[in-house]
Design a protein around this motif. Structure first.
Motif, PDB file in Angstrom:
ATOM      1  N   THR A 109       0.837  -1.206   0.000  1.00 50.96           N
ATOM      2  CA  THR A 109       0.000   0.000   0.000  1.00 50.96           C
ATOM      3  C   THR A 109       0.866   1.248   0.000  1.00 50.96           C
ATOM      4  OG1 THR A 109      -1.805  -1.136   1.156  1.00 50.96           O
ATOM      5  CG2 THR A 109      -1.776   1.277   1.270  1.00 50.96           C
ATOM      6  N   HIS A 110       1.917   1.239   0.797  1.00 51.72           N
ATOM      7  CA  HIS A 110       2.825   2.388   0.863  1.00 51.72           C
ATOM      8  C   HIS A 110       3.454   2.663  -0.502  1.00 51.72           C
ATOM      9  CE1 HIS A 110       5.709   5.246   2.420  1.00 51.72           C
ATOM     10  NE2 HIS A 110       6.720   4.502   2.001  1.00 51.72           N
ATOM     11  N   ILE A 111       3.893   1.609  -1.184  1.00 50.51           N
ATOM     12  CA  ILE A 111       4.528   1.780  -2.494  1.00 50.51           C
ATOM     13  C   ILE A 111       3.533   2.315  -3.522  1.00 50.51           C
ATOM     14  CG2 ILE A 111       5.516   0.508  -4.444  1.00 50.51           C
ATOM     15  CD1 ILE A 111       6.915  -1.296  -2.364  1.00 50.51           C
ATOM     16  N   VAL A 112       2.334   1.765  -3.539  1.00 50.69           N
ATOM     17  CA  VAL A 112       1.328   2.226  -4.494  1.00 50.69           C
ATOM     18  C   VAL A 112       0.931   3.675  -4.217  1.00 50.69           C
ATOM     19  CG1 VAL A 112      -1.048   1.869  -5.293  1.00 50.69           C
ATOM     20  CG2 VAL A 112       0.478  -0.081  -5.021  1.00 50.69           C
ATOM     21  N   ASP A 113       0.838   4.040  -2.948  1.00 51.83           N
ATOM     22  CA  ASP A 113       0.540   5.438  -2.597  1.00 51.83           C
ATOM     23  C   ASP A 113       1.659   6.364  -3.051  1.00 51.83           C
ATOM     24  OD1 ASP A 113      -1.849   4.714  -1.467  1.00 51.83           O
ATOM     25  OD2 ASP A 113      -1.148   4.792   0.608  1.00 51.83           O
ATOM     26  N   LEU A 114       2.911   5.924  -2.889  1.00 50.10           N
ATOM     27  CA  LEU A 114       4.045   6.723  -3.361  1.00 50.10           C
ATOM     28  C   LEU A 114       3.992   6.905  -4.872  1.00 50.10           C
ATOM     29  CD1 LEU A 114       7.154   5.468  -1.329  1.00 50.10           C
ATOM     30  CD2 LEU A 114       6.087   7.722  -1.208  1.00 50.10           C
ATOM     31  N   GLN A 115       3.624   5.843  -5.582  1.00 51.52           N
ATOM     32  CA  GLN A 115       3.524   5.954  -7.032  1.00 51.52           C
ATOM     33  C   GLN A 115       2.482   6.995  -7.425  1.00 51.52           C
ATOM     34  OE1 GLN A 115       2.072   2.509  -9.239  1.00 51.52           O
ATOM     35  NE2 GLN A 115       3.504   2.975 -10.885  1.00 51.52           N
ATOM     36  N   GLU A 116       1.357   7.000  -6.761  1.00 55.30           N
ATOM     37  CA  GLU A 116       0.329   8.002  -7.034  1.00 55.30           C
ATOM     38  C   GLU A 116       0.875   9.407  -6.783  1.00 55.30           C
ATOM     39  OE1 GLU A 116      -2.781   7.472  -8.064  1.00 55.30           O
ATOM     40  OE2 GLU A 116      -3.147   5.326  -7.733  1.00 55.30           O
ATOM     41  N   PHE A 117       1.603   9.563  -5.693  1.00 56.55           N
ATOM     42  CA  PHE A 117       2.156  10.869  -5.317  1.00 56.55           C
ATOM     43  C   PHE A 117       3.161  11.362  -6.351  1.00 56.55           C
ATOM     44  CE2 PHE A 117       5.557  13.222  -3.069  1.00 56.55           C
ATOM     45  CZ  PHE A 117       4.833  14.319  -2.630  1.00 56.55           C
ATOM     46  N   TYR A 118       4.125  10.509  -6.725  1.00 54.03           N
ATOM     47  CA  TYR A 118       5.168  10.935  -7.666  1.00 54.03           C
ATOM     48  C   TYR A 118       4.621  11.083  -9.085  1.00 54.03           C
ATOM     49  CZ  TYR A 118       8.570  10.155  -3.961  1.00 54.03           C
ATOM     50  OH  TYR A 118       9.277  10.222  -2.785  1.00 54.03           O
ATOM     51  N   HIS A 119       3.589  10.307  -9.416  1.00 52.97           N
ATOM     52  CA  HIS A 119       2.965  10.491 -10.728  1.00 52.97           C
ATOM     53  C   HIS A 119       2.298  11.858 -10.814  1.00 52.97           C
ATOM     54  CE1 HIS A 119      -0.227  10.079 -13.811  1.00 52.97           C
ATOM     55  NE2 HIS A 119       0.743   9.466 -14.460  1.00 52.97           N
ATOM     56  N   ALA A 120       1.632  12.275  -9.745  1.00 55.14           N
ATOM     57  CA  ALA A 120       0.987  13.589  -9.721  1.00 55.14           C
ATOM     58  C   ALA A 120       2.009  14.709  -9.856  1.00 55.14           C
ATOM     59  CB  ALA A 120       0.186  13.746  -8.428  1.00 55.14           C
ATOM     60  N   LYS A 121       3.215  14.471  -9.307  1.00 59.79           N
ATOM     61  CA  LYS A 121       4.282  15.475  -9.393  1.00 59.79           C
ATOM     62  C   LYS A 121       5.056  15.400 -10.704  1.00 59.79           C
ATOM     63  CE  LYS A 121       6.820  16.532  -5.924  1.00 59.79           C
ATOM     64  NZ  LYS A 121       7.806  16.492  -4.820  1.00 59.79           N
ATOM     65  N   GLY A 122       4.870  14.327 -11.469  1.00 59.01           N
ATOM     66  CA  GLY A 122       5.619  14.153 -12.707  1.00 59.01           C
ATOM     67  C   GLY A 122       7.094  13.886 -12.472  1.00 59.01           C
ATOM     68  N   ASP A 123       7.414  13.200 -11.371  1.00 57.12           N
ATOM     69  CA  ASP A 123       8.804  12.929 -10.992  1.00 57.12           C
ATOM     70  C   ASP A 123       9.222  11.567 -11.554  1.00 57.12           C
ATOM     71  OD1 ASP A 123      11.234  12.389  -9.730  1.00 57.12           O
ATOM     72  OD2 ASP A 123      10.657  13.423  -7.888  1.00 57.12           O
ATOM     73  N   ALA A 124       9.814  11.563 -12.753  1.00 56.98           N
ATOM     74  CA  ALA A 124      10.151  10.313 -13.441  1.00 56.98           C
ATOM     75  C   ALA A 124      11.201   9.500 -12.690  1.00 56.98           C
ATOM     76  CB  ALA A 124      10.635  10.611 -14.858  1.00 56.98           C
ATOM     77  N   ASP A 125      12.194  10.172 -12.092  1.00 61.98           N
ATOM     78  CA  ASP A 125      13.246   9.447 -11.373  1.00 61.98           C
ATOM     79  C   ASP A 125      12.673   8.684 -10.183  1.00 61.98           C
ATOM     80  OD1 ASP A 125      15.199  10.309 -13.118  1.00 61.98           O
ATOM     81  OD2 ASP A 125      15.773  12.028 -11.895  1.00 61.98           O
ATOM     82  N   ARG A 126      11.822   9.346  -9.416  1.00 59.19           N
ATOM     83  CA  ARG A 126      11.209   8.690  -8.259  1.00 59.19           C
ATOM     84  C   ARG A 126      10.247   7.581  -8.696  1.00 59.19           C
ATOM     85  NH1 ARG A 126      13.858   9.649  -3.454  1.00 59.19           N
ATOM     86  NH2 ARG A 126      14.306  11.876  -3.215  1.00 59.19           N
ATOM     87  N   LEU A 127       9.558   7.811  -9.796  1.00 60.87           N
ATOM     88  CA  LEU A 127       8.648   6.782 -10.306  1.00 60.87           C
ATOM     89  C   LEU A 127       9.406   5.514 -10.666  1.00 60.87           C
ATOM     90  CD1 LEU A 127       6.134   8.799 -12.529  1.00 60.87           C
ATOM     91  CD2 LEU A 127       5.571   7.406 -10.530  1.00 60.87           C
ATOM     92  N   GLN A 128      10.597   5.674 -11.230  1.00 61.22           N
ATOM     93  CA  GLN A 128      11.388   4.491 -11.565  1.00 61.22           C
ATOM     94  C   GLN A 128      11.796   3.746 -10.300  1.00 61.22           C
ATOM     95  OE1 GLN A 128      14.757   5.036 -14.159  1.00 61.22           O
ATOM     96  NE2 GLN A 128      15.651   3.085 -13.555  1.00 61.22           N
ATOM     97  N   GLN A 129      12.191   4.491  -9.279  1.00 60.76           N
ATOM     98  CA  GLN A 129      12.579   3.857  -8.016  1.00 60.76           C
ATOM     99  C   GLN A 129      11.406   3.091  -7.411  1.00 60.76           C
ATOM    100  OE1 GLN A 129      14.272   6.811  -5.386  1.00 60.76           O
ATOM    101  NE2 GLN A 129      15.681   7.557  -6.947  1.00 60.76           N
ATOM    102  N   VAL A 130      10.219   3.711  -7.452  1.00 63.25           N
ATOM    103  CA  VAL A 130       9.039   3.068  -6.886  1.00 63.25           C
ATOM    104  C   VAL A 130       8.629   1.852  -7.727  1.00 63.25           C
ATOM    105  CG1 VAL A 130       6.597   3.391  -6.323  1.00 63.25           C
ATOM    106  CG2 VAL A 130       8.238   5.180  -5.777  1.00 63.25           C
ATOM    107  N   ASP A 131       8.827   1.943  -9.043  1.00 66.44           N
ATOM    108  CA  ASP A 131       8.551   0.801  -9.915  1.00 66.44           C
ATOM    109  C   ASP A 131       9.451  -0.380  -9.530  1.00 66.44           C
ATOM    110  OD1 ASP A 131       7.219  -0.076 -12.627  1.00 66.44           O
ATOM    111  OD2 ASP A 131       9.328  -0.607 -12.832  1.00 66.44           O
ATOM    112  N   ASP A 132      10.728  -0.104  -9.293  1.00 61.91           N
ATOM    113  CA  ASP A 132      11.644  -1.147  -8.817  1.00 61.91           C
ATOM    114  C   ASP A 132      11.113  -1.780  -7.539  1.00 61.91           C
ATOM    115  OD1 ASP A 132      13.440  -0.698 -10.866  1.00 61.91           O
ATOM    116  OD2 ASP A 132      14.773   0.569  -9.677  1.00 61.91           O
ATOM    117  N   GLN A 133      10.716  -0.926  -6.597  1.00 62.75           N
ATOM    118  CA  GLN A 133      10.255  -1.403  -5.294  1.00 62.75           C
ATOM    119  C   GLN A 133       8.994  -2.247  -5.422  1.00 62.75           C
ATOM    120  OE1 GLN A 133       9.810   2.146  -2.905  1.00 62.75           O
ATOM    121  NE2 GLN A 133      11.951   2.741  -3.209  1.00 62.75           N
TER     122      GLN A 133
END
Length: 217
Positions: A109-133
């Motif tokens: 749940t934490h990872i999916v919530d982070l993905q929603e957050f970074y997607h809203a910000k358009g942060d591609a680097d963080r999205l890749q990290q969260v995708d790995d996780q």
């Protein structure tokens, strides 16, 4: 001097060199020599020799007699990697749905919530990290060591191509939706649905990565 931890220095050097090859810091065809790497990384020849040996086993480099030639990841390699992932990763999700516990649910749940957050910000680097996780956690939740040991190195080898994908807003939106659907199936303990959704997700990712490789080289 590159800042390496004193523990497992050879592992640290290997991981950095592997990442630099995969992400294109060392392009295909470049010659790597021990002397050059000693100067660049600021470590002795011993961990560099060990890293080069492991990189050759991974078929990311080959010895030329005058140094190591960078092979990198070719289109054929990428296709093979993603075909393997497509066949195995659904199985991992199947077992994860059967084995997930409350701690696993909280982490997912934490990872999916982070993905929603970074997607809203358009942060591609963080999205890749969260995708790995996201994918690594599902491997762990499966409890299947052989499958996990097979998939996690393949996740690393596609890092460059996933980074390109994360720079495409249309793909990141689809990835977010696909991850959310997989998450829902895992949380519900629906193993068959988790497997089917994950298999389709990897198929979509494969198609996008291959297009990106053709366009970006």
């Amino acid at each position: 001097m590159t800042d390496f931890k004193s523990v497992s220095l050879a592992d640290q050097v290997f991981e950095k060199m592997e990442n630099d090859i995969i992400t294109g810091v060392y392009p295909r065809g470049e010659i790597l020599t021990e002397l050059k790497l000693v100067e660049q990384l600021g470590v002795s020849r011993t961990p560099i020799r060990e890293a080069l040996r492991r990189l050759e086993q991974e078929r990311l480099i080959k010895d030329s007699g005058k140094g190591s030639i960078v092979l990198g990841i070719t289109e054929e390699d990428l296709l093979d990697i993603m075909n393997i992932r497509q066949r195995i990763e659904g199985l991992v999700a199947y077992y994860a749905a059967l084995n997930i516990d409350e701690n696993g649910r909280q982490k997912l749940t934490h990872i999916v919530d982070l993905q929603e957050f970074y997607h809203a910000k358009g942060d591609a680097d963080r999205l890749q990290q969260v995708d790995d996780q996201f994918h690594d956690l599902i491997c762990q939740l499966s409890g299947r060591t052989v499958l996990m040991d097979t998939l996690i190195p393949l996740h690393r080898k596609t890092r460059r191509f996933r980074r390109i994908s994360m720079q495409d807003p249309s793909r990141t939106a689809k990835t977010k939706a696909e991850h959310r659907a997989i998450y829902d199936a895992l949380m519900a303990g629906d193993a068959e649905k988790a497997m089917d959704l994950t298999t389709k997700h990897i198929e979509n990712a494969k198609e996008h990565m291959i297009r990106g490789l053709k366009q970006n080289g």
